[in-house]
Design a protein around this motif. Structure first.
Motif: not given
Length: 214
Positions: A83-88, A90-94, A101-111, A185-192
């Motif tokens: 099981c392979i997981c990839i996650t970006h 993108d921000g903290l959701v305040m 509270h949550s997070a903005n993200y993009r993820s992929v899972v491969i089996y 309330a809002g989003v704290l963006p996160c960038h690499t």
């Protein structure tokens, strides 16, 4: 599988937050290609194990590599499902409430189960693809792996069939009565981002000058 979407399979069907699921190939490919590190898990000797490792993709084939003596990769090479997981991130959701509270993200899972690449020519070609993903044009400037180094490295190839993406974006979603609270309330963006390169302590810049002028 359709032309644009991956088939939904039992292990990839999104149960929690199905509206965030995506099986679109282009979306999945983009998430994979923009990442360098994935997390690979399998069952080894009856226990779950996980390792972070670099990855790359060619078409509908997904690749990882590592030491031929790596126990996790060895278990996958022997037939264990991965099981392979990839996650970006993108921000903290305040939100206005702790619960939302949550997070903005993009993820992929491969089996899937992997094939071990044995052919040195194929391994060399995939080494080039991997290096070029890290830094385009670098493969032509560096020493290529020798036979012993290729032997010491295990290359695993996965068919991308059982695949799904999950994405969250946008504002927090609060309970209606909480919108009246005097809380930011809002989003704290996160960038690499990449910083300026730092020279190796043993780098001889005169060699670089010689190579440039040659």
């Amino acid at each position: 599988m359709s032309e644009t979407d991956y088939d939904i399979q039992p292990q990839t069907k999104m149960v929690r937050g199905p509206k965030r699921a995506s099986y679109d190939r282009e979306t999945v490919h983009r998430i994979i290609d923009e990442a360098i590190i994935c997390h690979v898990s399998a069952v080894l000797d009856g226990r779950p194990v996980m390792i972070p490792t670099a990855h790359w993709r060619v078409g509908e084939q997904f690749y990882i590599h590592g030491s031929s003596k790596n126990r996790v990769l060895g278990a996958i090479a022997d037939g264990a499902e991965a099981c392979i997981c990839i996650t970006h991130l993108d921000g903290l959701v305040m939100a206005r409430s702790a619960f939302h509270h949550s997070a903005n993200y993009r993820s992929v899972v491969i089996y899937g189960k992997a094939r071990v690449m044995e052919d040195d020519t194929a391994k060399m070609a995939q080494s080039a693809v991997f290096v070029e993903k890290l830094a385009k044009g670098r493969w032509d400037t560096i020493r290529h792996p020798n036979k012993q180094e290729l032997k010491a490295t295990m290359f695993l190839e996965f068919d991308m069939e059982a695949v799904s993406a999950k994405i969250r974006s946008g504002d927090p979603v609060d309970d209606e009565e909480d919108y009246a609270l005097p809380v930011w309330a809002g989003v704290l963006p996160c960038h690499t981002v990449w910083d300026a390169p730092i020279d190796d302590s043993r780098l001889d810049r005169s060699l670089l000058a010689d190579a440039t002028s040659a």
